[in-house]
Scaffold this motif. Structure first.
Motif, mmCIF file in Angstrom:
data_model
loop_
_atom_site.group_PDB
_atom_site.id
_atom_site.type_symbol
_atom_site.label_atom_id
_atom_site.label_comp_id
_atom_site.label_asym_id
_atom_site.label_seq_id
_atom_site.Cartn_x
_atom_site.Cartn_y
_atom_site.Cartn_z
ATOM 1 N N ARG A 98 39.222 -45.183 -55.628
ATOM 2 C CA ARG A 98 39.441 -44.298 -55.641
ATOM 3 C C ARG A 98 38.418 -43.819 -54.241
ATOM 4 O O ARG A 98 38.978 -42.987 -53.604
ATOM 5 C CB ARG A 98 38.720 -42.617 -56.279
ATOM 6 C CG ARG A 98 38.947 -41.441 -56.105
ATOM 7 C CD ARG A 98 38.892 -40.472 -57.738
ATOM 8 N NE ARG A 98 39.798 -40.246 -58.431
ATOM 9 C CZ ARG A 98 39.090 -40.729 -59.962
ATOM 10 N NH1 ARG A 98 38.282 -41.108 -60.402
ATOM 11 N NH2 ARG A 98 40.287 -41.182 -61.110
ATOM 12 N N ALA A 99 37.403 -43.870 -54.242
ATOM 13 C CA ALA A 99 36.283 -44.129 -52.914
ATOM 14 C C ALA A 99 36.677 -44.492 -52.718
ATOM 15 O O ALA A 99 36.714 -43.527 -50.857
ATOM 16 C CB ALA A 99 35.049 -44.211 -53.199
ATOM 17 N N ALA A 100 37.177 -45.392 -52.095
ATOM 18 C CA ALA A 100 38.438 -46.716 -51.092
ATOM 19 C C ALA A 100 39.157 -46.099 -50.212
ATOM 20 O O ALA A 100 39.806 -46.235 -49.271
ATOM 21 C CB ALA A 100 38.839 -48.220 -51.350
ATOM 22 N N PHE A 101 40.483 -44.989 -51.715
ATOM 23 C CA PHE A 101 41.452 -44.875 -51.182
ATOM 24 C C PHE A 101 41.294 -43.563 -50.535
ATOM 25 O O PHE A 101 41.548 -43.114 -49.250
ATOM 26 C CB PHE A 101 41.710 -44.518 -52.334
ATOM 27 C CG PHE A 101 43.603 -43.757 -51.867
ATOM 28 C CD1 PHE A 101 44.455 -44.523 -51.572
ATOM 29 C CD2 PHE A 101 43.072 -41.848 -52.247
ATOM 30 C CE1 PHE A 101 45.857 -43.552 -51.448
ATOM 31 C CE2 PHE A 101 44.794 -41.658 -51.486
ATOM 32 C CZ PHE A 101 45.620 -41.922 -51.483
ATOM 33 N N GLU A 104 39.855 -44.209 -46.231
ATOM 34 C CA GLU A 104 40.963 -44.532 -45.045
ATOM 35 C C GLU A 104 41.346 -43.304 -44.979
ATOM 36 O O GLU A 104 42.801 -43.875 -43.957
ATOM 37 C CB GLU A 104 42.099 -45.363 -46.170
ATOM 38 C CG GLU A 104 41.390 -46.662 -47.306
ATOM 39 C CD GLU A 104 42.791 -47.475 -47.302
ATOM 40 O OE1 GLU A 104 43.681 -47.118 -47.816
ATOM 41 O OE2 GLU A 104 42.394 -48.657 -48.092
ATOM 42 N N GLY A 105 41.060 -42.035 -45.144
ATOM 43 C CA GLY A 105 41.431 -40.626 -44.572
ATOM 44 C C GLY A 105 41.879 -39.943 -44.803
ATOM 45 O O GLY A 105 42.362 -39.714 -44.685
ATOM 46 N N SER A 106 42.442 -40.138 -46.336
ATOM 47 C CA SER A 106 43.037 -39.484 -47.646
ATOM 48 C C SER A 106 42.530 -37.991 -47.254
ATOM 49 O O SER A 106 41.183 -37.788 -48.179
ATOM 50 C CB SER A 106 43.706 -40.037 -48.107
ATOM 51 O OG SER A 106 44.713 -40.877 -48.157
#
Length: 113
Positions: A98-101, A104-106
């Motif tokens: 979730r943190a990586a997602f 990424e800018g979302s």
């Protein structure tokens, strides 16, 4: 959608964990053995005259059932500990994904969890 796929993959990894599958099968087998032994003991106990003749067999079966159930309970505890560890690992992986997602800018409000 992305997070749902990750959750599904993590859930499947828990369900297919070799240790959990092995423990589950072993527990099931032990319960089946205990049930068979209890059925034999029940048959022995139906005829009091034969029960006196076969008292040793009855006592041996009773001990076997007790040992089998105790082992099944120990394995159930092992299963529960393993499952809890996998669930904790799942939560950690999910938080990381979730943190990586999000990194990424979302925007947080545009994702579905």
């Amino acid at each position: 959608m992305f997070m749902r796929r990750i959750k599904t993959a993590l859930d499947l990894s828990i369900a297919n964990d070799p240790d959990l599958v092995r423990l589950e099968r072993h527990i099931r087998t032990l319960h089946e053995v205990a049930e068979l032994d209890m059925a034999v003991a029940e048959q022995l106990s139906k005829d009091p005259a034969k029960l006196l003749e076969r008292g040793d067999s009855f006592l041996r079966l009773a001990k076997e059932v007790t040992k089998t159930i105790a082992l099944a309970n120990k394995l159930q505890q092992d299963y529960q500990r393993r499952r809890e560890a996998l669930e904790a690992e799942r939560e950690q992986r999910l938080a990381t994904a979730r943190a990586a997602f999000l990194a990424e800018g979302s925007a947080p409000g545009t994702t579905r969890h």
